[in-house]
Design an enzyme around this catalytic site. Sequence first.
Site, PDB file in Angstrom:
ATOM      1  N   SER A  15       0.816  -1.224   0.000  1.00 48.93           N
ATOM      2  CA  SER A  15       0.000   0.000   0.000  1.00 48.93           C
ATOM      3  C   SER A  15       0.844   1.266   0.000  1.00 48.93           C
ATOM      4  CB  SER A  15      -0.910   0.008   1.224  1.00 48.93           C
ATOM      5  OG  SER A  15      -1.537   1.275   1.299  1.00 48.93           O
ATOM      6  N   SER A  17      -0.599   4.166   0.749  1.00 52.75           N
ATOM      7  CA  SER A  17      -1.320   5.134   1.594  1.00 52.75           C
ATOM      8  C   SER A  17      -0.460   5.725   2.713  1.00 52.75           C
ATOM      9  CB  SER A  17      -2.587   4.500   2.181  1.00 52.75           C
ATOM     10  OG  SER A  17      -3.521   4.298   1.157  1.00 52.75           O
ATOM     11  N   THR A  60      -8.769  -1.442   2.920  1.00 53.77           N
ATOM     12  CA  THR A  60      -8.707  -1.916   1.547  1.00 53.77           C
ATOM     13  C   THR A  60      -9.102  -3.391   1.501  1.00 53.77           C
ATOM     14  OG1 THR A  60      -7.342  -1.975  -0.440  1.00 53.77           O
ATOM     15  CG2 THR A  60      -6.187  -2.370   1.628  1.00 53.77           C
ATOM     16  N   LYS A  64     -13.653  -4.031   3.206  1.00 52.44           N
ATOM     17  CA  LYS A  64     -14.520  -2.833   3.150  1.00 52.44           C
ATOM     18  C   LYS A  64     -15.928  -3.116   3.674  1.00 52.44           C
ATOM     19  CE  LYS A  64     -11.894  -0.690  -0.532  1.00 52.44           C
ATOM     20  NZ  LYS A  64     -11.830  -0.036  -1.831  1.00 52.44           N
ATOM     21  N   ASN A  85     -14.430   2.633   3.255  1.00 53.87           N
ATOM     22  CA  ASN A  85     -12.965   2.613   3.102  1.00 53.87           C
ATOM     23  C   ASN A  85     -12.282   3.610   4.041  1.00 53.87           C
ATOM     24  OD1 ASN A  85     -13.413   5.082   1.816  1.00 53.87           O
ATOM     25  ND2 ASN A  85     -11.683   4.773   0.437  1.00 53.87           N
ATOM     26  N   ASP A 100     -13.888   6.335  -2.207  1.00 53.17           N
ATOM     27  CA  ASP A 100     -13.407   5.840  -3.505  1.00 53.17           C
ATOM     28  C   ASP A 100     -14.143   6.511  -4.672  1.00 53.17           C
ATOM     29  OD1 ASP A 100     -11.468   4.004  -2.652  1.00 53.17           O
ATOM     30  OD2 ASP A 100     -12.966   2.442  -2.320  1.00 53.17           O
ATOM     31  N   ALA A 122     -18.330  -5.233 -13.689  1.00 55.14           N
ATOM     32  CA  ALA A 122     -19.542  -5.202 -12.875  1.00 55.14           C
ATOM     33  C   ALA A 122     -19.266  -5.643 -11.441  1.00 55.14           C
ATOM     34  CB  ALA A 122     -20.598  -6.102 -13.526  1.00 55.14           C
ATOM     35  N   GLY A 123     -18.032  -5.432 -10.969  1.00 56.72           N
ATOM     36  CA  GLY A 123     -17.672  -5.797  -9.598  1.00 56.72           C
ATOM     37  C   GLY A 123     -17.978  -4.681  -8.617  1.00 56.72           C
ATOM     38  N   TYR A 209      -3.732   0.867 -11.091  1.00 56.08           N
ATOM     39  CA  TYR A 209      -2.544   1.729 -11.044  1.00 56.08           C
ATOM     40  C   TYR A 209      -1.295   0.880 -10.873  1.00 56.08           C
ATOM     41  CZ  TYR A 209      -2.919   1.294  -5.953  1.00 56.08           C
ATOM     42  OH  TYR A 209      -3.010   0.812  -4.671  1.00 56.08           O
ATOM     43  N   GLY A 229      -5.402   4.641 -12.383  1.00 57.22           N
ATOM     44  CA  GLY A 229      -5.925   4.516 -11.018  1.00 57.22           C
ATOM     45  C   GLY A 229      -5.168   5.304  -9.975  1.00 57.22           C
TER      46      GLY A 229
HETATM   47  P1  NDP Z   1     -14.195  -7.491  -8.701  1.00 58.33           P
HETATM   48  O1  NDP Z   1     -13.418  -8.752  -8.500  1.00 58.33           O
HETATM   49  O2  NDP Z   1     -15.346  -7.196  -7.798  1.00 58.33           O
HETATM   50  O3  NDP Z   1     -14.722  -7.432 -10.249  1.00 58.33           O
HETATM   51  C1  NDP Z   1     -13.888  -7.753 -11.310  1.00 58.33           C
HETATM   52  C2  NDP Z   1     -14.586  -7.456 -12.652  1.00 58.33           C
HETATM   53  O4  NDP Z   1     -13.604  -7.610 -13.680  1.00 58.33           O
HETATM   54  C3  NDP Z   1     -15.747  -8.369 -13.008  1.00 58.33           C
HETATM   55  O5  NDP Z   1     -16.744  -7.609 -13.647  1.00 58.33           O
HETATM   56  C4  NDP Z   1     -15.104  -9.369 -13.981  1.00 58.33           C
HETATM   57  O6  NDP Z   1     -16.016  -9.892 -14.953  1.00 58.33           O
HETATM   58  C5  NDP Z   1     -14.114  -8.476 -14.694  1.00 58.33           C
HETATM   59  N1  NDP Z   1     -12.964  -9.186 -15.271  1.00 58.33           N
HETATM   60  C6  NDP Z   1     -11.974  -9.848 -14.622  1.00 58.33           C
HETATM   61  N2  NDP Z   1     -11.065 -10.328 -15.501  1.00 58.33           N
HETATM   62  C7  NDP Z   1     -11.496  -9.955 -16.746  1.00 58.33           C
HETATM   63  C8  NDP Z   1     -10.982 -10.141 -18.068  1.00 58.33           C
HETATM   64  N3  NDP Z   1      -9.847 -10.826 -18.286  1.00 58.33           N
HETATM   65  N4  NDP Z   1     -11.666  -9.607 -19.100  1.00 58.33           N
HETATM   66  C9  NDP Z   1     -12.798  -8.911 -18.889  1.00 58.33           C
HETATM   67  N5  NDP Z   1     -13.350  -8.697 -17.666  1.00 58.33           N
HETATM   68  C10 NDP Z   1     -12.707  -9.225 -16.610  1.00 58.33           C
HETATM   69  O7  NDP Z   1     -13.105  -6.323  -8.654  1.00 58.33           O
HETATM   70  P2  NDP Z   1     -13.178  -4.865  -7.971  1.00 58.33           P
HETATM   71  O8  NDP Z   1     -14.341  -4.108  -8.528  1.00 58.33           O
HETATM   72  O9  NDP Z   1     -13.039  -4.988  -6.491  1.00 58.33           O
HETATM   73  O10 NDP Z   1     -11.792  -4.223  -8.497  1.00 58.33           O
HETATM   74  C11 NDP Z   1     -11.602  -4.022  -9.876  1.00 58.33           C
HETATM   75  C12 NDP Z   1     -10.285  -3.281 -10.132  1.00 58.33           C
HETATM   76  O11 NDP Z   1     -10.296  -2.008  -9.502  1.00 58.33           O
HETATM   77  C13 NDP Z   1      -9.041  -3.992  -9.603  1.00 58.33           C
HETATM   78  O12 NDP Z   1      -8.106  -4.007 -10.658  1.00 58.33           O
HETATM   79  C14 NDP Z   1      -8.551  -3.101  -8.466  1.00 58.33           C
HETATM   80  O13 NDP Z   1      -7.141  -3.141  -8.374  1.00 58.33           O
HETATM   81  C15 NDP Z   1      -9.041  -1.740  -8.907  1.00 58.33           C
HETATM   82  N6  NDP Z   1      -9.272  -0.744  -7.815  1.00 58.33           N
HETATM   83  C16 NDP Z   1      -8.561   0.445  -7.818  1.00 58.33           C
HETATM   84  C17 NDP Z   1      -8.769   1.431  -6.845  1.00 58.33           C
HETATM   85  C18 NDP Z   1      -7.962   2.707  -6.857  1.00 58.33           C
HETATM   86  O14 NDP Z   1      -7.945   3.443  -5.854  1.00 58.33           O
HETATM   87  N7  NDP Z   1      -7.308   3.062  -7.938  1.00 58.33           N
HETATM   88  C19 NDP Z   1      -9.769   1.233  -5.765  1.00 58.33           C
HETATM   89  C20 NDP Z   1     -10.490  -0.019  -5.854  1.00 58.33           C
HETATM   90  C21 NDP Z   1     -10.219  -0.963  -6.853  1.00 58.33           C
HETATM   91  P3  NDP Z   1     -16.923 -11.221 -14.655  1.00 58.33           P
HETATM   92  O15 NDP Z   1     -18.130 -10.761 -13.901  1.00 58.33           O
HETATM   93  O16 NDP Z   1     -17.256 -11.727 -16.028  1.00 58.33           O
HETATM   94  O17 NDP Z   1     -16.056 -12.175 -13.868  1.00 58.33           O
END
Ligand code: NDP
Length: 264
Positions: A15, A17, A60, A64, A85, A100, A122-123, A209, A229
């Site tokens: 991290s 931070s 993180t 969360k 967060n 965030d 869609a995460g 990032y 990021g």
């Molecule tokens: P989740 O695990 O909740 O969601 C991941 C998503 O990515 C899903 O929609 C998944 O699709 C999709 N995915 C994964 N691999 C692939 C691929 N090869 N091709 C296409 N789609 C893919 O993740 P989070 O939302 O928690 O985090 C997402 C990103 O955000 C991470 O990289 C994290 O590092 C970054 N992040 C950055 C922050 C910052 O401060 N800059 C803060 C928080 C997060 P499917 O549903 O089909 O599996």
Amino acid sequence: MHELFAIFGNPVHHSRSPLMHNLAFKTLGYPGCYTRWRLEEGEMLRETFFRLGLKGINITVPHKEAAFEAADVVEPFAAEVRAVNTLVLEDGKLHGFNTDAPGFYRALQRLGEVRSALIMGAGGTARALSLYLRSRGIDVEVVNRSARRLKWFEAEGFVSHTWEGFEAKAHDVVINTTSAGLEDDALPMPRALLDAALGQTAYAVDVIYGKETPFLKEAKRLNLLTFDGSQMLLQQGIIAFDHFTGHRYTLDRIEAAMRPFLQL
Ligand code: NDP
């Protein structure tokens, strides 16, 4: 007496931070000190906070939601996404925030006017950004590799598609919230779909990032305005710092003190 702050996560050694917040404490002359703490069990979050004598923490992955559960008072947006967060101790109570999405929005505003956005993924990050951007009057469309995670977006009234049903339309910004490109060289969508979307937007931004993803490389090749990021990381940190220090500085002043960490 210094106030103590920390980031809780697992893993947490990577991290940035502590660097970011300690730089701002030093530059602004605030008596604060910020460290990191690897927390294995989310259920131990509250007890650990009080045992360490902390004033505030950032949280993180993967805690969360545990931080949301641990808070006594939660701001409305963090309650809506059930993800906290930032926690701050005030009058014996833990106050929870989600910085965030507001941080991302602050970074986005620097690019120019944004009225519509295409979010890829869609995460958890996509859920928070979609609700927040919509609350700021931005029209949001979502596209994801598979269908399961899209159910939540449909229930919330967002236009959403899998790759199969997707036809690119014009948007002001295309946002990558997938983890594609994080540990591999994958694009977030098949190249033809991605190029169709990027061909109809002015801005392209990534929440990843620490590396330039294939998505950002492609956007730059097409001469789009971009950020990665690290800007979201910085801006969420600025808003968290504002909560930590009781709103005594303007956000711009905190930014001036904190931004140099990007070069460290
Ligand atoms: P989740 O695990 O909740 O969601 C991941 C998503 O990515 C899903 O929609 C998944 O699709 C999709 N995915 C994964 N691999 C692939 C691929 N090869 N091709 C296409 N789609 C893919 O993740 P989070 O939302 O928690 O985090 C997402 C990103 O955000 C991470 O990289 C994290 O590092 C970054 N992040 C950055 C922050 C910052 O401060 N800059 C803060 C928080 C997060 P499917 O549903 O089909 O599996």
